[in-house]
Design a protein around this motif. Sequence first.
Motif, short mmCIF file in Angstrom:
data_model
loop_
_atom_site.label_atom_id
_atom_site.label_comp_id
_atom_site.label_asym_id
_atom_site.label_seq_id
_atom_site.Cartn_x
_atom_site.Cartn_y
_atom_site.Cartn_z
N LEU A 773 0.84 -1.20 0.00
CA LEU A 773 0.00 0.00 0.00
C LEU A 773 0.87 1.24 0.00
O LEU A 773 0.60 2.22 -0.72
N ALA A 774 1.95 1.20 0.77
CA ALA A 774 2.84 2.37 0.85
C ALA A 774 3.50 2.65 -0.50
O ALA A 774 3.60 3.80 -0.93
N ALA A 775 3.95 1.60 -1.19
CA ALA A 775 4.58 1.79 -2.50
C ALA A 775 3.57 2.30 -3.52
O ALA A 775 3.90 3.16 -4.36
N PHE A 776 2.36 1.78 -3.46
CA PHE A 776 1.32 2.24 -4.38
C PHE A 776 1.02 3.72 -4.15
O PHE A 776 0.88 4.50 -5.09
N GLU A 777 0.92 4.10 -2.88
CA GLU A 777 0.65 5.50 -2.55
C GLU A 777 1.78 6.40 -3.01
O GLU A 777 1.55 7.45 -3.63
N GLN A 778 3.01 5.99 -2.75
CA GLN A 778 4.17 6.80 -3.15
C GLN A 778 4.20 6.98 -4.66
O GLN A 778 4.46 8.07 -5.17
N TYR A 779 3.92 5.90 -5.38
CA TYR A 779 3.96 5.98 -6.85
C TYR A 779 2.87 6.91 -7.36
O TYR A 779 3.12 7.76 -8.21
N GLN A 780 1.65 6.76 -6.85
CA GLN A 780 0.55 7.59 -7.33
C GLN A 780 0.78 9.07 -7.03
O GLN A 780 0.42 9.94 -7.82
N GLN A 781 1.39 9.36 -5.90
CA GLN A 781 1.58 10.77 -5.52
C GLN A 781 2.78 11.41 -6.19
O GLN A 781 2.78 12.62 -6.43
N ASN A 782 3.82 10.62 -6.50
CA ASN A 782 5.08 11.22 -6.95
C ASN A 782 5.52 10.82 -8.35
O ASN A 782 6.33 11.52 -8.95
N GLU A 783 5.05 9.69 -8.87
CA GLU A 783 5.61 9.21 -10.13
C GLU A 783 4.58 8.98 -11.22
O GLU A 783 4.93 8.90 -12.41
N ALA A 784 3.32 8.82 -10.88
CA ALA A 784 2.31 8.44 -11.88
C ALA A 784 2.10 9.55 -12.90
O ALA A 784 2.15 10.74 -12.58
N TRP A 785 1.89 9.14 -14.18
CA TRP A 785 1.58 10.08 -15.24
C TRP A 785 0.10 10.46 -15.15
O TRP A 785 -0.70 9.83 -14.48
N THR A 786 -0.21 11.52 -15.90
CA THR A 786 -1.60 11.97 -15.92
C THR A 786 -2.53 10.86 -16.40
O THR A 786 -3.62 10.66 -15.86
N TRP A 787 -2.10 10.11 -17.43
CA TRP A 787 -2.98 9.05 -17.94
C TRP A 787 -3.21 7.96 -16.90
O TRP A 787 -4.25 7.30 -16.93
N HIS A 789 -3.52 8.67 -13.68
CA HIS A 789 -4.57 9.22 -12.82
C HIS A 789 -5.92 9.18 -13.54
O HIS A 789 -6.96 9.01 -12.90
N GLN A 790 -5.89 9.33 -14.87
CA GLN A 790 -7.13 9.13 -15.62
C GLN A 790 -7.66 7.70 -15.40
O GLN A 790 -8.85 7.50 -15.19
N ALA A 791 -6.76 6.76 -15.47
CA ALA A 791 -7.16 5.36 -15.27
C ALA A 791 -7.73 5.15 -13.87
O ALA A 791 -8.65 4.35 -13.66
N LEU A 792 -7.19 5.90 -12.90
CA LEU A 792 -7.63 5.74 -11.52
C LEU A 792 -9.08 6.17 -11.33
O LEU A 792 -9.75 5.74 -10.38
N VAL A 793 -9.57 7.04 -12.24
CA VAL A 793 -10.97 7.44 -12.17
C VAL A 793 -11.87 6.21 -12.23
O VAL A 793 -12.89 6.13 -11.55
N ARG A 794 -11.48 5.23 -13.08
CA ARG A 794 -12.31 4.02 -13.26
C ARG A 794 -11.69 2.85 -12.50
O ARG A 794 -11.63 1.73 -13.03
N ALA A 795 -11.27 3.07 -11.29
CA ALA A 795 -10.69 2.00 -10.48
C ALA A 795 -11.50 1.83 -9.20
O ALA A 795 -12.00 2.80 -8.65
N ARG A 796 -11.62 0.57 -8.76
CA ARG A 796 -12.30 0.30 -7.49
C ARG A 796 -11.87 -1.07 -6.98
O ARG A 796 -11.61 -1.99 -7.76
#
Length: 979
Positions: A773-787, A789-796
């Motif tokens: 969970l920590a690695a996923f959070e770090q990646y999403q906050q610091n390394e993820a591209w805009t696309w 984050h677009q993909a994250l809109v349709r994630a659950r």
Amino acid sequence: MNQLAKLPEILRAPVEMAWADILGAAGAAERRALESLLERVGFAEQLNTVLAGSRYVAESLRRRPWLLVQMATAGHLETPLREGALESELAELLARSDEDAAVVLRRFRQRQMLRIIWRDLNRLAPTLETTRDVSWLADACISLGLKHCAAELEAKHGQPRGRQSGEYQELVVLAMGKLGAHELNLSSDIDLIFTYPEGGSTDGERRSISNEEFFTRVGRALIALLDPVTAEGFVFRVDMRLRPYGESGSLVQSFAALEAYYQEQGRDWERYALIKARPVTGSIIHRRELMECLQPFVYRRYVDYSAIESLRSMKQLIVAEVRRRGLQSNVKLGSGGIREIEFIAQCFQLIRGGRDTSLQRRELSPVLAECAELGCLPEPVAKELQTAYLFLRDVEHGIQAWDDRQTQELPEDTTARAALAHCMGFPDYDVFLGELQRRRHDVAGHFAALIAEDEDSSPAPESEGLWSASCDPKQLTGLGFKDAERLAELLRGLFESRLTQTLQAEGRERLDRFMPLLLEACAECEHPDLALERALPLVSSVARRSAYLLLLIENPPALADLATLCGASPWIAEQLATRPALLDELLDRGSLYTAPEREVLQSELRQQLARLTVDDLEGHMDALRYFKASQVLRVAASELSGRLPLMKVSDKLSFIAEVCLEQVLALAWAQLSMRYGEPARDGTGRGFVVLAYGKLGGIELSYASDLDLVFIYDASSGGYTDGDRAIDNATFYMRLGQKMIHILETRMGLGQLYEIDMRLRPSGASGMLVSTLAAFEQYQQNEAWTWEHQALVRARPVAGDKALAYKVESLRRTILCEARDRGTLAREVVTMREKMRKHARVGAEDSELDLKQGFGGIVDIEFVVQYAVLAWASQEPSLADWSDNVRILEALALSGYLQKEQCQALVQAYLELRSATHQLALQQQSRSLPATQFATERSAVQLAWESLFADVVADKEEGIDTEPADDEDILGSAGKHKE
């Protein structure tokens, strides 16, 4: 004697006389002990009932009065047996007695039968306890009798040894019928088969003999020990006629010979008989080995409709026998008797037991309950049969207790009739007989309705001769087919094919019966040509498994549904051709056109998998694949029939995937924790969650969608599992993810469960399969591209630990609700969209519309929605509540960031375009249509696009990323969540 007034008058004198005889045969001390028993509360009444209902017990006590004192004083008449008690008691008696084993066994049976009959007639024991106790008695006598016989022969010839293994060999006694099911009646014979694991010879130095001869002698000695009637009576009557070749066959056979016989020569009635087979001697290993070699013969792998014909024949024989022999007074064999209830249950076991393994039970009562659970029988019918079965078994016991005779005939003697009625709790025989007839009438009705008589399924005159090498196109035209010449050529090709010409006689006969019926069913369809053309591959795929043809011959409504579905959808036709087991779903029209809710799906799948052991991975994988395929078929049939709107179709398909993922995770966890123990983690739960992106994340799954997944865990980084073979937490969760992918993607007879794409995980294909969970959070906050984050809109989160799922969902909301520069965001969204169009080679002037990638298509709507969430969720967090486009658009309409009319137009366009893709998928057509179609919907989408991105000038020379990367790789990952 006390309490005689409670007996019918006709029974009082015989009971008084029997008691006087018992007291007269007893010594002075025994007489005093017997008389003192009458002072116990309720004892005299129980004694009267037993002496009234069983002349056998009365005679046994006259010969051995001390038996009653002994059993009553020890409390054996009041308490139920514990498992193994009889075997322990008999072993001790044989060890310390100087008398012949035959005498010990017979006296032991007399004592136990006194206890069993006493408890049964006085209703101190329920019916199934009585049958179980008699069965335990038989088991003990067989097991210890066999040891006695084998020991005597081993002293002469040495121990039998396997030719190949050199291991000690033993006679495995296979109990059949009621003994096999622990349902023996009070005076039953026992049906046995003798077998042994391996050929070889005994290891005696002087008088070595073959294992076959050794076990033949042991078997004969055992029969001679149990069967003969002596001055002490008998132990059990032994019947060996169910063995291979019956009375003319060898008394014993090796496992290999037994297996070969059943596979090569076994008949359907022998399958029926083996349903209840149970080894009562031998090691656990040998018992399991024997049952494993018999299992494929008894239970076919899938639903076995080939059994219907033989079961119908058996049923006809039963009816004819009742009529010919006048068996109406027989509570077992007569109409509405015990045999008919057993036949009803065993029919479903033979037909469906291969797939519904919960039916693979020996005992009748659980089978009836399972038939109700599976929908084979209506629940009221199953309960009625169960109640009637217990009533009839009580009547059977009352009849047999009278004289210890193997009979199920209602008595003709007036005293015996009065005794039976009294023991059954009725005031007189006439009242009892009325109730008996009522129950038997109900059973007979259910038996008559079980398997319909073979109706005339001859083809209509119009279709005669079409299934031949000289198929006449004019006849096809007369039936309503359009392209008759081409269809006639297809039919002739199949008729003359090597497949058809090399079928065995039974399969060819069924195919010849089936084809004219198929032609007629297709002719009745809205699209007869398509129905027939699409059904022919199915015929080819099942021709050598003609049980499926028989299923359709036997069930005209199912054949009609097959033709209709094939005419409506080539996708469904292909599913049925590649997975013929799904034809079973056509039998229940109610369920075929009803797609269950999520809770029902969970319950159904749990029940199916609960019948499998954790270590049976292949069985679980097969069951999961059938469950998914059958449920998707139901959704498709419901959509084609107009019973499910688009939103519901996607919901149902998404629910099916979620339920499957839940069970896959549970199975993978159970298998790994069994091997390594469970990982160290805080709190309860598994500390693991499956995060779905794309269509599953957006609850918008379609028929052929793969699953975009990310695996996340949250457990102590330095922790280890708690098993003997401990591994660190990270390794455990990585293997958990690998095991899940293996279960999901492995190709089996029913194909894959789902194709999985993991490229949306942090760092894509180069990243770890499972993230903390920590690695996923770090990646999403610091390394993820805009696309991303677009993909994250349709994630659950769709499966796993609820507490961790809440954390992941909270993190998703946090990321989506971050404030962003809308200008930069718009440029990056537009740039990615243009890259995707270029990759898909879609242009604005194309003459064909790509429903997904085309201008004003599905992806444009998705990009509008994703941009809106990323742009405005920081001010309006409710935009991050949902993962599906429709509800996000509804939230945007309420928020005011997009005009209400504009949002409604986008919703309408999205539903129309997606509905078209569903229909094209069912028709197996590409998602490209003439550019003129959906002009209104596409115009609304393009207007929305321009209102958001009109001021954006995308730099076509510049990519999204600032580090070297492969466009193909980026687009492969970024585009997956929109597939």
